[in-house]
Design a protein around this motif. Structure first.
Motif, PDB file in Angstrom:
ATOM      1  N   UNK A   1     -25.446 -21.984 -30.611  1.00 20.66           N
ATOM      2  CA  UNK A   1     -26.861 -21.742 -30.301  1.00 20.66           C
ATOM      3  C   UNK A   1     -27.207 -22.187 -28.890  1.00 20.66           C
ATOM      4  N   UNK A   2     -26.722 -23.363 -28.494  1.00 24.01           N
ATOM      5  CA  UNK A   2     -27.029 -23.848 -27.147  1.00 24.01           C
ATOM      6  C   UNK A   2     -26.419 -22.925 -26.100  1.00 24.01           C
ATOM      7  N   UNK A   3     -25.174 -22.522 -26.316  1.00 18.45           N
ATOM      8  CA  UNK A   3     -24.485 -21.670 -25.345  1.00 18.45           C
ATOM      9  C   UNK A   3     -25.135 -20.292 -25.275  1.00 18.45           C
TER      10      UNK A   3
ATOM     11  N   UNK B   1     -18.031 -21.998 -27.148  1.00 19.56           N
ATOM     12  CA  UNK B   1     -18.828 -21.889 -25.924  1.00 19.56           C
ATOM     13  C   UNK B   1     -18.306 -20.765 -25.029  1.00 19.56           C
ATOM     14  N   UNK B   2     -16.985 -20.669 -24.902  1.00 18.18           N
ATOM     15  CA  UNK B   2     -16.398 -19.630 -24.056  1.00 18.18           C
ATOM     16  C   UNK B   2     -16.751 -18.249 -24.591  1.00 18.18           C
ATOM     17  N   UNK B   3     -16.759 -18.148 -25.917  1.00 16.61           N
ATOM     18  CA  UNK B   3     -17.098 -16.874 -26.545  1.00 16.61           C
ATOM     19  C   UNK B   3     -18.558 -16.510 -26.266  1.00 16.61           C
ATOM     20  N   UNK B   4     -19.437 -17.480 -26.454  1.00 18.83           N
ATOM     21  CA  UNK B   4     -20.861 -17.188 -26.304  1.00 18.83           C
ATOM     22  C   UNK B   4     -21.210 -16.872 -24.847  1.00 18.83           C
ATOM     23  N   UNK B   5     -20.512 -17.528 -23.923  1.00 18.46           N
ATOM     24  CA  UNK B   5     -20.844 -17.360 -22.508  1.00 18.46           C
ATOM     25  C   UNK B   5     -19.971 -16.316 -21.831  1.00 18.46           C
TER      26      UNK B   5
ATOM     27  N   UNK C   1     -34.592 -25.425 -12.232  1.00 17.07           N
ATOM     28  CA  UNK C   1     -33.206 -25.629 -11.775  1.00 17.07           C
ATOM     29  C   UNK C   1     -32.354 -26.236 -12.902  1.00 17.07           C
ATOM     30  N   UNK C   2     -31.047 -26.222 -12.658  1.00 12.81           N
ATOM     31  CA  UNK C   2     -29.987 -26.668 -13.585  1.00 12.81           C
ATOM     32  C   UNK C   2     -29.713 -25.604 -14.647  1.00 12.81           C
ATOM     33  N   UNK C   3     -28.530 -25.685 -15.196  1.00 11.39           N
ATOM     34  CA  UNK C   3     -28.130 -24.792 -16.295  1.00 11.39           C
ATOM     35  C   UNK C   3     -27.724 -25.699 -17.456  1.00 11.39           C
ATOM     36  N   UNK C   4     -28.651 -25.909 -18.350  1.00 11.10           N
ATOM     37  CA  UNK C   4     -28.437 -26.906 -19.392  1.00 11.10           C
ATOM     38  C   UNK C   4     -29.261 -26.521 -20.605  1.00 11.10           C
ATOM     39  N   UNK C   5     -28.622 -26.422 -21.732  1.00  9.54           N
ATOM     40  CA  UNK C   5     -29.376 -26.146 -22.960  1.00  9.54           C
ATOM     41  C   UNK C   5     -28.918 -27.111 -24.047  1.00  9.54           C
ATOM     42  N   UNK C   6     -29.855 -27.499 -24.856  1.00 11.16           N
ATOM     43  CA  UNK C   6     -29.591 -28.453 -25.915  1.00 11.16           C
ATOM     44  C   UNK C   6     -30.017 -27.830 -27.229  1.00 11.16           C
ATOM     45  N   UNK C   7     -29.272 -28.133 -28.287  1.00  8.83           N
ATOM     46  CA  UNK C   7     -29.587 -27.577 -29.606  1.00  8.83           C
ATOM     47  C   UNK C   7     -29.441 -28.672 -30.656  1.00  8.83           C
ATOM     48  N   UNK C   8     -30.401 -28.708 -31.540  1.00 10.19           N
ATOM     49  CA  UNK C   8     -30.232 -29.540 -32.735  1.00 10.19           C
ATOM     50  C   UNK C   8     -30.157 -28.587 -33.916  1.00 10.19           C
TER      51      UNK C   8
ATOM     52  N   UNK D   1     -19.449 -27.393 -19.430  1.00 11.23           N
ATOM     53  CA  UNK D   1     -19.154 -28.625 -20.153  1.00 11.23           C
ATOM     54  C   UNK D   1     -19.957 -28.630 -21.452  1.00 11.23           C
ATOM     55  N   UNK D   2     -19.261 -28.883 -22.544  1.00 11.71           N
ATOM     56  CA  UNK D   2     -19.903 -28.991 -23.850  1.00 11.71           C
ATOM     57  C   UNK D   2     -19.965 -30.469 -24.213  1.00 11.71           C
ATOM     58  N   UNK D   3     -21.144 -30.948 -24.543  1.00  8.43           N
ATOM     59  CA  UNK D   3     -21.301 -32.328 -24.999  1.00  8.43           C
ATOM     60  C   UNK D   3     -21.562 -32.306 -26.490  1.00  8.43           C
ATOM     61  N   UNK D   4     -20.778 -33.077 -27.212  1.00  6.50           N
ATOM     62  CA  UNK D   4     -20.903 -33.080 -28.672  1.00  6.50           C
ATOM     63  C   UNK D   4     -20.824 -34.503 -29.192  1.00  6.50           C
ATOM     64  N   UNK D   5     -21.389 -34.733 -30.359  1.00  2.17           N
ATOM     65  CA  UNK D   5     -21.238 -36.021 -31.016  1.00  2.17           C
ATOM     66  C   UNK D   5     -20.010 -36.076 -31.913  1.00  2.17           C
ATOM     67  N   UNK D   6     -19.350 -34.950 -32.064  1.00  3.22           N
ATOM     68  CA  UNK D   6     -18.172 -34.903 -32.941  1.00  3.22           C
ATOM     69  C   UNK D   6     -17.002 -35.654 -32.312  1.00  3.22           C
TER      70      UNK D   6
END
Lengths: 281, 784
Positions: free
Chosen positions: B554-556, B511-515, B618-625, B491-496
């Motif tokens: 970057x996050x992915x 995201x699919x490309x990076x992962x 635990x968890x698989x979660x990354x955040x990027x600014x 799941x990608x969370x975006x402000x866009x």
């Protein structure tokens, strides 16, 4: 905007419709002009009488007359083999009336009764000397096209009269038609449009009809131009004189799309084009 | 970092389309919270008038009415006037505008009272019961009227109608003109136009009277900005404002600002205690949504006889509305800021003068100031070529920026291959056989011609600190979060904001490309300021795919590293020896040794024992600014084939070719959709669209019967040719593509018309080109 409150009556017979009109209702047919006016609150009737289900539909040839029920959908008239064979100018003009989705709902009689000065059908019916049948509380009467259009969105129909059919005398089989319309985008209302029907004998014009939409408060016939054409071969000089005479017949106004002078000039240009199309030159 | 191959660059169908095309989208008008009221706004019939008396008693008593507010009521319930977020003329006057007019109405359509009722029709009935006495005042609607010495002043505490001045300058202009072989002058005029979306603007506001929370659904391109400004205006802390965004039927910039009617809906909800929906109807959208484009530009250009442009100077007059929109003078400043376009013009001095008129506020519309700037510099190139007897393409080449990065008067251009892009466009024209077509047509007496325009586009609008220094009270970074859940799905969370442009598909591809997971394993979530990552500025300024995409990339990429660390623990191998393919991690060169992302997800959330390394959270979660160090300059060339009916002045477009470079393309099909939509709007702007006013200031264009948008019947088939020059400072190499199509179209169409009418010497210096005006120019040319 939302329409102001009104009562809605669906007419089951012409008499019911006329009765409602006599009590101040306005008639709703295809709704393509009336509904936007209702929503803009430009028209605020107490009652809207829906006449769309009355049996005033259909196209037929009655001897030398084409009879169109007023509630015939524009698209039905446009695709009617009878119309195409008997009055090809009308069939071609119908392809310019709004877009197909508008023609699917809009009616022939609605377009006439709405009497937009730039609309195609009023001008075509004027060119062909059509006769409109109106039914009111006192019965039925006939109004010639030349007496029908009184001003922008104004006709000879009394408030309590319903247009029931349109009778078009068939042009002679040798008649040829031409149509030239200028609009900003395809199927927009015309800036100016010219409709002609011409009969030739040995390259000489024996009969000519020229009607113009969008260049006066009503559709107009260019009678002086027609007169110049009769008995003449269509030389460039004759064409130029006829075109100028047609332009002289106009009484256009300025609007956001074009100044009056442009509409006048375009009447001449379009008259030349429509006549050239008619005689195939 | 650049990317090649894989899901980035793939022509995949848009994930959004199934919902949109099957009628399952939820637009603002589909939202009907229990008890919702509908609002309508009373609008001034006068372009300029004092409100002598305003009596709402009868309206308030009308059955079905729950609340009536006047401008004064709303003013008393807000903390401050409508915010201006971009100040380009420090010290200059600013309009003080509240959500509804208070003492004076300043344009036809200016709102002065509002009603909330059981439904819109009832609300409109109540509007008719509001008793207003106006004292009409003289109005100014043209630039010349507004600047006349005795002009009526819109804002009585101002000395005149000048709303601000700014200067864009670089190099020694005096010297450039003193040493010029040739100096050309021209004046350009651009009509008032606007970004008309299929869906009008709306808001559903619910004020909680017990907690003073505002919950607002808004079909906005800028949910975070709207939340900030709601908080400022209503005097709330930001946590008390939630902005949610439903599906949007087109934005084009006109849905990016903060509008007074949004505040009115919130106030009506507060007063009535009910949710309140305000949705512009089509008619009022012509006065309630920002207008754009209207400018007069006077320029002088200095050049050498070989076609080298050495100086450019002049004035950009922005014909603003009566009050500032959220972005003030900035669209007009942007015209000046990029007036040199793709050309290395060493000396520039442009004054920007904003002037208020009795018309609705002037704001954003796709292209911002760029279409006008492009029209000017492309006209200059063509005029110079004519004057000097040179090929205009040679003049373009001679002046193209070739060394990057390049410091233009305002922006630093990061990269570009302009000459190659021009060649790509000309090759496309050659392949299409246009020259033969023109020759044949001319032999038959027709008037057909070919026109070109070259543009560059400042996209990926950022970086935050620099845009702050330019006077913008908002940031330009983008925050993104990427998660893999316990089933291995992403799941990608975006402000866009998704507004029909396909941003969810584009970010999913990144995201699919990076992962290295299947594209349909990725879901993109956006549209709620309570949960969405923060985006500076919003989905505007061609920044969503570039800045938002880089943040997701970057996050992915970091999340991929975590996945590999966990898999490495399982295999007792080095992460470097692992690869991911289609959502399965395996040891390179060792068939059979693999673990699915689902298994890793399961370990990360539910059964870490034995799988998750002890030192791994635990968890698989990354955040990027992500805040880019610079904007990214995309570029392109447009070629148009047009014919002109010299008896009527009507223009028909027969062909439309675009060569374009927006760096690494995430999805060429989406890029093409953006270019085509933008080009359609360029066609509208060049040939059809004009918000017209009569001499007294009355608006003449109040519906689509008068304001002509380009229809399918007037838009020719497009041919698009891509090239890719990655932005080397942006992860992924992405540049923006959202506005490109609209920038060069006007100039290319004008040049095609000029070429078709070469025998008459017609010059196009204003848009739109209407048949009566063009016919007059043809006749004037024939008489010369």
């Amino acid at each position: 905007m939302k329409a102001a409150r009104f009562d809605y009556v669906r007419a089951t017979t012409v008499d019911v419709a006329v009765d409602a009109l006599a009590r101040g209702a306005v008639a709703l047919a295809g709704g393509q002009s009336l509904v936007p006016l209702l929503n803009a609150r430009s028209r605020r009737p107490e009652v809207v009488v829906d006449v769309s289900r009355l049996p005033l539909t259909g196209v037929e040839q009655d001897g030398s007359t084409l009879v169109l029920g007023a509630l015939t959908r524009l698209r039905a008239a446009e695709t009617s083999p009878v119309v195409r064979r008997a009055v090809p100018l009308l069939a071609e003009a119908l392809t310019h009336v709004g877009h197909v989705s508008v023609r699917n709902r809009g009616t022939v009689g609605g377009s006439v009764a709405h009497a937009d000065p730039a609309a195609e059908l009023p001008a075509v019916f004027l060119a062909l000397d059509a006769v409109f049948t109106a039914r009111g509380p006192g019965g039925t009467r006939e109004v010639d096209a030349r007496d029908f259009f009184l001003g922008p969105y104004r006709t000879a129909l009394a408030p309590d009269e319903l247009l029931t059919d349109i009778r078009v005398p068939l042009p002679p089989p040798t008649a040829r038609h031409g149509l030239a319309e200028l609009s900003r985008r395809p199927n927009d209302l015309a800036i100016t449009a010219v409709f002609t029907s011409v009969t030739l004998t040995d390259r000489v014009v024996t009969e000519a009809r020229i009607a113009v939409a969008g260049a006066a408060p009503t559709p107009i016939r260019a009678h002086a131009a027609e007169e110049l054409l009769r008995g003449q071969a269509l030389t460039p000089e004759v064409l130029a004189g006829v075109a100028d005479a047609a332009a002289d017949a106009t009484d256009p106004v300025d609007d956001v799309h074009a100044p009056a002078a442009y509409r006048r000039d375009m009447t001449a240009v379009l008259t030349r084009r429509a006549l050239r199309q008619a005689v195939g030159g | 970092m650049t990317v090649a191959g894989g899901v980035i660059g793939a022509r995949v169908s848009r994930a959004e389309d199934v919902r949109l095309l099957t009628g399952r989208a939820v637009f603002i008008d589909d939202l009907r919270p229990p008890g919702v009221l509908e609002a309508a706004i009373l609008r001034s019939p006068h372009p300029h008038a004092r409100i002598v008396r305003l009596d709402t008693t009868a309206a308030a008593a009308h059955p079905g009415v729950f609340a009536v507010v006047t401008g004064a009521d709303v003013k008393s319930l807000v903390r401050r006037p409508q915010p201006l977020i971009w100040r380009l003329a420090p010290g200059g006057p600013e309009t003080v505008a509240y959500p509804l007019a208070v003492d004076k109405v300043l344009y036809t359509g200016h709102g002065l009272a509002a009603v909330a009722a059981v439904d819109r029709a009832t609300a409109e009935d109540a509007l008719e019961l509001i008793d207003v006495e106006y004292e009409p005042l003289p109005a100014v609607t043209t630039l010349e009227q507004a600047l006349a010495p005795d002009a009526p002043r819109l804002h009585e505490d101002w000395p005149d109608n000048v709303a601000g001045r700014a200067v864009v300058a670089q190099g020694d202009v005096e010297a450039a003109f003193a040493g010029a072989d040739v100096v050309l002058r021209e004046t350009f005029r651009f009509a008032r136009q606007w970004g008309a979306s299929l869906e009008t603007r709306g808001v559903v506001a619910t004020w909680d009277p017990f907690t003073s929370h505002l919950d607002a659904w808004v079909n906005t391109q800028s949910p975070h900005l709207i939340r900030e400004l709601f908080a400022e205006v209503l005097g709330l802390s930001v946590d008390k404002v939630r902005v949610r965004v439903p599906d949007i039927g087109g934005g084009f910039g006109s849905k990016s600002g903060f509008y007074g009617d949004q505040v009115v809906a919130a106030v009506l909800s507060r007063v009535s205690g009910r949710p309140v929906k305000f949705l512009e109807d089509r008619r009022e959208s012509f006065v309630a949504t920002v207008h754009a484009r209207e400018q007069r530009i006077d320029v002088e250009v200095a050049a050498r006889t070989d076609g080298t442009i050495t100086g450019l100077r002049g004035t950009v007059h922005g014909v603003l509305g009566a009050n500032f929109s959220t972005v003030g003078l900035s669209p007009c400043w942007t015209t000046a800021a990029i007036m040199t376009g793709p050309y290395a013009i060493p000396a520039v001095e442009l004054d920007v003068v904003g002037v208020v008129t009795n018309k609705p506020p002037y704001g954003a519309y796709r292209g911002y100031g760029l279409p006008k700037a492009n029209f000017v510099h492309e006209h200059v190139v063509e005029a110079l070529a004519r004057h000097l007897g040179l090929d205009p393409h040679e003049v373009r080449r001679r002046n193209f920026v070739t060394e990057f990065p390049y410091q233009s008067p305002v922006f630093v251009y990061d990269s570009g291959r302009y000459a190659e892009c021009l060649d790509l466009c000309r090759d496309a024209v050659r392949r299409a056989g246009w020259a033969d077509r023109v020759a044949r047509a001319r032999a038959e007496g027709a008037h057909m011609g070919i026109g070109y325009a070259f543009h560059n586009e400042v996209s990926a609008f950022a970086p935050s600190r620099i845009v702050n220094m330019s006077g913008l009270d908002h940031s330009g970074f983008d925050e993104a979060a990427v998660r893999i859940d316990s089933s291995g799905r992403v799941t990608v969370h975006t402000g866009q904001t998704s507004m029909g442009q396909g941003i969810h598909t584009a970010l999913a591809q990144v995201a699919a490309h990076a992962l290295d997971v299947p594209l349909d394993h990725v879901t993109v979530v956006s549209g709620d300021t309570d949960s969405a990552p923060y985006t500076g500025y919003g989905t505007a300024a061609s920044r969503a795919a570039a800045v938002g995409g880089a943040a997701v990339l970057n996050a992915a990429t970091r999340l991929r590293a975590k996945v590999l660390r966990i898999a490495a623990h399982v295999f007792e191998a080095s992460p470097d020896d692992l690869e991911i393919s289609d959502g399965v991690v395996s040891v390179k060169g060792v068939p059979g040794r693999s673990v699915t992302l689902a298994a890793i997800g399961d370990a990360a959330y539910r059964r870490p024992h034995g799988v998750l390394p002890d030192d791994e959270e635990p968890t698989l979660h990354e955040r990027e600014v992500y805040d880019p160090v610079n904007v990214a300059t995309a570029f392109g060339c447009t070629a148009v084939l047009a014919s002109v009916d010299v008896e009527t002045g009507a223009v028909e477009l027969l062909g439309y070719l675009i060569a374009h470079d927006c760096g690494t393309m995430i999805n060429p099909m989406i890029v093409e959709g953006q270019l085509q939509g933008g080009a359609a709007q360029a066609i509208g702007g060049a040939l059809y669209e004009r918000l017209a006013y009569d001499a007294s200031g009355e608006a003449l264009t109040r519906s689509f019967a008068e304001y002509l948008l380009p229809t399918a019947g007037v838009v020719p088939p497009f041919g698009i040719n891509h090239m890719e020059t990655p932005a080397d400072h942006i992860p992924g190499g992405f540049k923006g593509a959202g506005e490109a199509g609209v920038i060069g179209g006007g100039a290319a169409i004008a040049h095609a018309v000029e070429d078709a009418l070469a025998e008459f010497g017609v010059r196009i210096t204003s848009l739109p080109i209407t048949p009566p005006d063009l016919l007059a120019a043809i006749r004037a040319g024939a008489e010369r």
